[in-house]
Design a protein around this motif. Structure first.
Motif, short mmCIF file in Angstrom:
data_model
loop_
_atom_site.label_atom_id
_atom_site.label_comp_id
_atom_site.label_asym_id
_atom_site.label_seq_id
_atom_site.Cartn_x
_atom_site.Cartn_y
_atom_site.Cartn_z
N SER A 407 0.93 -1.43 0.03
CA SER A 407 -0.01 0.04 -0.04
C SER A 407 0.89 1.30 0.11
N GLY A 408 2.28 1.30 0.02
CA GLY A 408 2.98 2.39 -0.02
C GLY A 408 2.84 3.09 -1.23
N SER A 409 3.61 4.15 -1.44
CA SER A 409 3.34 5.08 -2.50
C SER A 409 4.14 4.51 -3.88
N LEU A 410 4.94 3.67 -3.53
CA LEU A 410 5.74 2.87 -4.60
C LEU A 410 5.32 1.68 -4.88
N GLN A 411 4.72 1.45 -6.04
CA GLN A 411 3.87 0.28 -6.37
C GLN A 411 4.71 -0.64 -7.32
N PRO A 412 5.35 -1.72 -6.69
CA PRO A 412 6.17 -2.46 -7.53
C PRO A 412 5.52 -3.10 -8.86
N LYS A 413 6.16 -3.41 -9.82
CA LYS A 413 5.59 -4.04 -11.11
C LYS A 413 5.59 -5.51 -10.88
N ALA A 414 4.59 -6.09 -11.11
CA ALA A 414 4.44 -7.55 -11.19
C ALA A 414 4.46 -8.24 -12.71
N HIS A 415 5.20 -9.20 -12.64
CA HIS A 415 5.23 -9.80 -14.21
C HIS A 415 4.12 -10.22 -14.39
N LEU A 416 3.67 -9.79 -15.80
CA LEU A 416 2.14 -10.27 -16.37
C LEU A 416 2.40 -11.66 -16.64
N PRO A 417 1.05 -12.25 -16.65
CA PRO A 417 1.00 -13.77 -17.14
C PRO A 417 1.49 -13.97 -18.44
N LEU A 418 2.26 -15.18 -18.56
CA LEU A 418 2.92 -15.49 -19.99
C LEU A 418 2.38 -16.87 -20.12
N GLN A 419 2.01 -16.94 -21.58
CA GLN A 419 1.89 -18.20 -22.30
C GLN A 419 2.98 -18.37 -23.33
N PRO A 420 3.76 -19.31 -22.84
CA PRO A 420 4.97 -19.57 -23.81
C PRO A 420 4.43 -19.87 -25.20
N GLY A 421 5.09 -19.32 -26.09
CA GLY A 421 4.92 -19.52 -27.64
C GLY A 421 3.54 -19.01 -28.20
N GLY A 574 7.60 -13.08 -6.98
CA GLY A 574 7.83 -13.35 -5.53
C GLY A 574 8.20 -12.08 -5.17
N PRO A 575 9.02 -11.81 -3.94
CA PRO A 575 9.29 -10.75 -3.33
C PRO A 575 10.01 -9.35 -4.28
N VAL A 576 9.69 -8.40 -3.89
CA VAL A 576 10.34 -7.01 -4.84
C VAL A 576 11.66 -7.16 -4.87
N GLY A 577 12.27 -6.85 -5.92
CA GLY A 577 13.64 -7.04 -6.38
C GLY A 577 14.40 -5.92 -5.86
N ALA A 578 15.94 -5.88 -6.11
CA ALA A 578 16.87 -5.00 -5.46
C ALA A 578 16.45 -3.73 -5.77
N ASP A 579 15.99 -3.45 -6.94
CA ASP A 579 15.49 -1.99 -7.53
C ASP A 579 14.52 -1.50 -6.82
N GLY A 580 13.72 -2.14 -6.01
CA GLY A 580 12.43 -1.77 -5.25
C GLY A 580 11.17 -1.50 -6.38
N ARG A 581 11.32 -1.68 -7.38
CA ARG A 581 10.34 -1.53 -8.54
C ARG A 581 9.82 -2.89 -8.93
N HIS A 582 10.61 -3.70 -9.22
CA HIS A 582 10.09 -4.98 -10.01
C HIS A 582 9.98 -6.19 -9.02
N ALA A 583 9.15 -6.80 -8.94
CA ALA A 583 8.84 -8.05 -8.27
C ALA A 583 9.79 -9.20 -9.01
#
Length: 837
Positions: A407-421, A574-583
């Motif tokens: 709920s913080g002001s910075l909202q990390p980006k989650a990876h979108l669903p991916l259907q390979p191929g 998973g958890p937020v990465g080192a950049d604080g922006r991407h999961a």
């Protein structure tokens, strides 16, 4: 006939005989040529006299134009260019020994194809007549030639009744198809047409049949899809699509011009005009021009009736190549064991065939990337002209909830669903699956979809297609069957549908529905199981016959999955990465049959900010991922809990073909098989494969060891610093490790054990080559040379003996003594720990 004030008057243009016409692409001028030497240039919307140019050559049988240049082909075998505004003769472009019958200008105005009574069709660069490509497969002279709108194909209509289709994607044209029975056999000077007239979207072409019907052929399967029937009682002399593909005009020897609606193949209007030879639509207006054998030109403004004029205002429409009711052409009927054995012995080898994927490069066409709002979450703000949304506006399937990681002001980006191929929508079509088995693609027809399944190996399976009222949006394909799922937008339950290719009983298709409100994020299909990950973060596992086998909840938000034999791999945010922006992404690998977890919620190794583009198992069963930075990595030691690590196999940005910025291309991942990376080459800024189905390319693995990996043509004799062998050694070590893990976890066969010994020997040979380089450099490199010998897998001492001989050859006596001493220690069972002392 009563007087019709709207009926256009004929404009005398040429003496009676063959009369041809074309518009300039900008629609400002219409140009005609005929049996006399005159060339007429009419300015659109002006009733004054046309500009008349004396071509000095009688018998203009062919015509083409860009906005600046006119091209006229004549009976004497020449093609001359003229200035489109002034009419001034430019010069001779092409000379043939026999009469020119047709010319076609590519849409980009760069090339002109010239058909004549000669056996060879010439494709000439307009600005440089010395650049010529030759189409040589014709057995007789040619009557017509056409480019597809995207410039990838040329169709040649032979007087022998064969339609030749050439690919222009490579430097030298290649014949793709020889379609017999599609067009009629015609004399070169016959008024009837055998031209393949391309639909503006480039996915199909129309031809006139001997039955006086008009047939539509798709280039995805090169077969007849639809017919415009009952329009003419005489031979068809000309066909022309409206610029947006919504309407088709045809002229016949019965004295009629017929206007057809493309989507329904119904007749809108018939017009009585005799002796019409050629038709041409104005590029932007409701106007059709045509010429007659009387030498007259007609410009018919407001040609389309008012009730249908809105059709011309629509954006580019898809070609009418969609199948009707379910069409079963798969030939997958049950066969006895004896029949299968007989077929196996009779099946010829396919070496060098297209499905071997050897030395084939794909090309591309300009194409926008689109995705549909499957769940109606409202994440797309703008629609393109096809009613689809651009990729950069796509959010997660769950709408805003998936973005609120905290709920913080910075909202990390989650990876979108991916259907390979799979690919996003491109217009009204998209690929649901592309792999080494084949392709599954769908077409949106508003009320329903149509699905086509194509195979590379048509000796095992026949292609099939069907009407899809469920509007499937995900698919998987392998040698056993095809898997589909849909996520209805009307609140209906999501559906999973599996269709096996062959069964020894009656057809075993099955369909199951997910609980209400649960949506499929990704599907996977193996030889043993079906896997679906859903928006409720459930992992659902089914047998191939539809029995629910396992259901459990992922610890992380589901993104995608893959499967191979009894193993499944699931990936989630998973958890937020080192950049604080991407999961970060986390993966789990498990053996479903044994209910054993190999790796549990470990981290997917992605660079900061990079996106996962595909995940799949290699043909030998190792998990691989390909990311947006162009790197292919494999999961090493994944069968041992806690020991897995991601190892790079190829960095496509370091390929030698990209050195010096000579090419601008990216690679769309397809598979890893036979120790090669199989992909589709995308030119320029394209991000996804195009239609029709592109060709596959393959690249050898090349581990990024140095900043400038040497080319394969370099050798140690040319002063090579050994970087090529160093890369080969690292790569060989990785592949050997993967293979050792494979045979250690299975009951290894004799051939696998022999393959292991071969791999170890190849790796030792690489070390031997590196040793030779060190010995050549001097005695001061002796310690590194000895270190290389200690790395050998040598099982019987032969390679170490060879290493001693290499040292002896270069006069490195001390090194030779140490190598032989090390060999004795190994024989005595002592370790190598003190060998470098």
């Amino acid at each position: 006939m009563s007087f019709d004030p709207l009926r256009p008057r004929g404009r005398p243009a040429h003496t009676p005989g063959t009369t041809v016409l074309t518009y300039t692409p900008d629609g400002r001028r219409v140009i005609t040529g005929g049996s006399n030497s005159a060339i007429r240039i009419y300015t659109v919307d002006q009733d004054g006299e046309p500009k008349t140019v004396d071509g000095s050559i009688d018998g203009h049988f062919a015509i083409g134009a860009t906005n600046e240049i006119l091209l006229l082909g004549a009976e004497d075998g020449t093609v001359w260019s003229y200035d489109a505004v002034s009419g001034k003769m430019g010069g001779l472009l092409v000379r043939c020994a026999l009469p020119v019958r047709d010319i076609a200008v590519s849409r980009d105005g760069v090339w002109v194809a010239v058909a004549s009574d000669e056996l060879t069709v010439k494709v000439v660069k307009i600005e440089d007549m010395t650049q010529v490509k030759y189409l040589r497969e014709q057995g007789k002279g040619t009557k017509h030639v056409t480019f597809d709108p995207n410039g990838r194909y040329v169709t040649v209509s032979g007087t022998d009744g064969i339609l030749y289709v050439y690919s222009l994607t490579n430097e030298e044209p290649e014949v793709l198809r020889k379609l017999d029975g599609v067009i009629r056999k015609l004399e070169p000077d016959a008024e009837a047409t055998a031209k393949a007239v391309w639909h503006p979207d480039g996915t199909a072409f129309a031809v006139a049949e001997a039955t006086r019907d008009i047939s539509i052929y798709s280039i995805s399967e090169w077969k007849k899809e639809k017919s415009f029937a009952g329009g003419h009682s005489g031979d068809i002399t000309s066909l022309s699509w409206a610029p947006n593909g919504t309407l088709l005009a045809s002229a016949g020897a019965d004295g009629r011009i017929v206007l057809w609606e493309t989507k329904t193949q119904k007749i809108i209007q018939r017009y009585e005009f005799g002796n019409v030879l050629n038709l041409a639509w104005h590029p932007t207006k409701n106007s059709l021009s045509f010429t007659t054998s009387d030498g007259e030109l007609f410009i018919y403004d407001n040609f389309v009736p008012k009730d249908y004029e809105s059709q011309l205002q629509k954006p580019l429409q898809a070609a009418p190549i969609f199948p009707g009711p379910l069409t079963e052409i798969s030939n997958n009927v049950p066969r006895t064991l004896a029949e299968r054995s007989k077929e196996a012995f009779q099946r010829p080898a396919r070496a060098g065939s297209p499905d071997s994927l050897d030395d084939i490069l794909g090309d591309d066409e300009d194409m926008r990337d689109f995705v549909d709002d499957d769940d109606g979450a409202g994440y797309a703000e703008e629609l393109n002209l096809y009613g689809k949304r651009p990729n950069d506006s796509l959010e997660d399937l769950d709408g805003p909830d998936t973005k609120r990681v905290y709920s913080g002001s910075l909202q990390p980006k989650a990876h979108l669903p991916l259907q390979p191929g799979s690919t996003p929508w491109a217009g009204n079509r998209r690929y649901l699956c592309l792999n080494l088995t084949g392709a599954v693609w769908t077409v949106d027809q508003e009320t329903h979809h149509t699905v086509t399944v194509e195979f590379y190996d048509r000796e095992l399976h026949r292609d099939f297609h069907f009407t899809d009222p469920y509007q499937y949006d995900k698919a998987c394909l392998n040698e056993n069957g095809t898997l589909f799922s849909n996520n209805p937008s009307d609140g209906s339950p999501a559906t999973i549908f599996y269709r096996p290719h062959e069964t020894w009983t009656a057809r075993a298709d099955w369909r199951t529905q997910l609980p209400e409100g649960e949506i499929v994020r990704a599907l996977a299909l193996s030889e043993s199981y079906i896997v679906a990950v859903t928006t409720k973060d459930y992992v659902r596992v089914y047998t191939l016959f539809g029995t629910p086998f396992r259901v459990y909840r992922q610890k992380s938000q589901a993104v995608t999955c893959a499967a191979w034999r009894d193993y499944i791999m699931t990936i989630g945010n998973g958890p937020v990465g080192a950049d604080g922006r991407h999961a970060t992404l986390q993966y789990t690998v498990e053996n479903v049959k044994r209910d054993e977890i190999c790796q549990n919620e470990d981290v997917v190794a992605l660079p900061t900010g990079a996106q996962l583009q595909s995940v799949f198992f290699s043909d030998s069963g190792d998990p691989c991922i390909y990311d947006s930075t162009g790197v292919l990595v494999v999961l090493q030691h994944w069968r041992t809990p806690g020991q897995a690590r991601w190892v790079p196999l190829l960095d496509t940005k370091q390929l030698s073909r990209l050195a010096g910025g000579r090419k601008e291309e990216t690679y769309w991942p397809v598979a890893v098989a036979q120790e090669k990376f199989h992909c589709i080459i995308l030119k320029g800024g394209d991000k996804n494969p195009y239609f029709p189905r592109p060709l596959l390319s393959e690249f050898d693995f090349q581990v990024p060891v140095s900043s400038n990996p040497p080319k394969e043509s370099e050798s140690e004799d040319a002063g090579n610093d050994g970087s090529r062998f160093e890369e080969s050694f690292v790569r060989g070590n990785i592949l050997l490790s993967l293979f050792r893990d494979l045979i250690s976890s299975t009951n290894a066969t004799a051939s696998q054990r022999a393959e292991l010994a071969r791999k170890e020997l190849e790796l030792d040979k690489t070390l031997l080559q590196m040793l030779a380089i060190e010995c050549r450099e001097g005695e001061e490199r002796g310690m590194k040379a000895l270190e290389l010998v200690t790395m050998m897998n040598d099982r019987n001492g032969k390679m170490i003996e060879a290493a001693a001989k290499v040292a002896q050859r270069y006069g490195r006596g001390v090194l030779e003594d140490k190598i032989r001493d090390m060999a004795e220690r190994r024989i005595m069972g002592m370790g190598d720990d003190d060998e470098l002392a």
